[in-house]
Design an enzyme around this catalytic site. Structure first.
Site: not given
Ligand code: FCB
Length: 468
Positions: A167, A365
């Site tokens: 990110e 994720e």
């Molecule tokens: C994402 C991040 C990760 C974590 C999640 C909840 O944006 O990559 O580190 O904090 O959110």
């Protein structure tokens, strides 16, 4: 009931990061998270910082066994720059850290779990932030490449999947626009400079990886949150177009399409925010090639045309839109009423397929936040009941399956996260793990979602009621 089967060799696992799991002991340097927490603990939920977290540094063997127990065939974490490197100016590694990471990765590999290793998860060494302003400085992009080279040289023969940044837009937003990462500056031009320099650091690391001629792959993980509009009016549509340009295309286009959008340059120029760049650096970025993309998705972005005047005295993307809450939306009562919108997965996948050369990607994720109370206590059978999460995961995976059937080039899914971990200024306010972490004892306790995931990972399919 419908059964959804996934392609052969699909990756199933979880994502986490070094600073959120390892604990801060035995590091040659502090990261900006260690030092920010030391100076301003009140900025962190319940004052809890990164010093202990999951204690992975000491518990990695038992943790890898817990991964195996719920069927992971892959796992992403990150190497902490502030741990691996003993001298940030030369990239010289720290012997103890080399031993730790080698053991940790070997443990995974021996258990049949493919490590996917990221190099930057928001964790600038404090010394580089203080000395040079972190990624505000071009020099730090060279130091990042030295760190990357050290990591590739040490572990490149065993790691098949490398990720440069997780990110990359988040440190820009948090540190330079919206005040939720150190250095908590509010400066549109500096934000653009940091964004550019992160892409440059990425490109330098990729170049270095190619020069070493290793047999693995290298990519980047972007959080791609589609922008949906309040209405079809031209004003609302334009607002969404700007949000997409500034939040998604700003990184996606240079890194995947190999071009900086002209419209982005025009917007930044209009607001006097164009970063200082050299032709050589721009070319380095646009000539760089990734092998795969990781995509993080949690919530949709909903926007409308601005109705009130922009009030900030520095530029942010919100100059061009206002956030909008869909009155018909579904919301997660356990997470600040965040919207739940599984269809976004399909839309992201289609966008990558149609507009980004159908590059190979994985869902790096996806997570459903709940607080401790809503997950409830351990049940009589020893399991924590987070069935809410399972139902939502199914809905998101149905959308992913639909996208794959329609040609999306997706090769895996990682849930955020493995064991409840520390989440920056939110600390442990939200839980996401397959296992609960008991903060007082360090004990790990399985949740129902973990057991559901095990069946999914092992069978490469799941069944659920057809909602049509
Ligand atoms: C994402 C991040 C990760 C974590 C999640 C909840 O944006 O990559 O580190 O904090 O959110």
């Amino acid at each position: 009931m419908t059964t959804y089967s996934f392609p052969a060799n699909f990756l199933w696992g979880a994502a986490a990061s070094g600073p959120q799991t390892e604990g801060a002991d035995n590091k040659p340097y502090r990261s900006i998270w260690d030092s920010w927490h030391a100076h301003q603990p009140e900025r962190f939920f319940q004052g809890i910082g990164p010093e202990k977290v999951c204690e992975t540094l000491h518990k990695y063997k038992e943790d890898v066994a817990l991964m195996k127990k719920i069927g992971f065939n892959s796992f992403r974490t990150s190497i902490q720059w502030s741990r691996l490197i003993e001298d940030v100016e030369t990239g010289k590694p720290n012997a103890e850290a080399v031993r730790f990471y080698n053991d940790y990765f070997d443990e995974m590999i021996n258990q049949g779990i493919e490590p996917m290793i990221n190099l930057y998860h928001f964790d600038m060494p404090e010394v580089l932030q203080n000395r040079y302003g972190g990624f505000e400085s071009n020099h730090v992009t060279d130091l990042f490449a030295l760190f990357a080279k050290t990591a590739f040289t040490l572990f490149g023969h065993k790691i098949k999947y490398w990720i440069t940044f997780n990110e990359p837009i988040v440190p820009v937003e948090g540190g330079y626009l919206y005040d939720f990462h150190y250095p908590c500056k509010k400066d549109g031009k500096l934000a653009a400079q940091v964004g550019f320099n992160i892409m440059l650091a990425h490109a330098k690391a990729v170049k270095c990886y190619r020069e070493l001629n290793l047999s693995g792959e290298i990519g980047v993980v972007l959080n791609l949150t589609p922008s949906y509009t309040r209405s079809d009016s031209p004003e609302d549509k334009k607002a969404a177009w700007y949000a997409d340009l500034l939040f998604n295309r700003s990184f996606l286009d240079p890194l995947v399409k190999h071009q900086f959008p002209q419209e982005l340059c025009d917007v930044l120029a209009k607001h006097h925010c164009l970063p200082d760049v050299s032709h050589t650096d721009v070319t380095l970025i646009t000539e760089s090639r990734i092998d795969f993309l990781g995509v993080n998705y949690y919530v949709p972005r909903r926007v409308k045309a601005r109705e009130t005047e922009y009030a900030l005295d520095y530029f942010t993307p919100e100059f061009y839109f206002e956030n909008y809450i869909d009155p018909d939306g579904r919301f997660n009562p356990y997470r600040d009423n965040n919207e739940i919108f599984p269809q976004a997965i399909y839309d992201i996948a289609t966008n990558i397929r149609d507009n980004y050369g159908n590059i190979k990607w994985y869902l790096a994720e996806i997570g459903i936040a709940m607080d401790l109370e809503s997950e409830g206590p351990v049940q009589q059978d020893g399991i924590i009941d987070d069935s809410f999460r399972i139902e939502l995961m199914k809905e998101h995976l149905v959308q992913l399956h639909r996208a794959i059937t329609a040609g999306a080039n997706c090769f895996g899914v990682h849930q955020w996260t493995f064991i409840d971990n520390w989440s920056w200024i939110n600390s442990f306010k939200r839980r996401y793990g397959f296992y609960r972490l008991d903060l007082a004892t360090g004990q790990r306790q399985i949740k129902r979602n973990g057991l559901w995931f095990k069946t999914l990972a092992q069978s490469n399919q799941f069944s659920c009621e057809d909602d049509s």
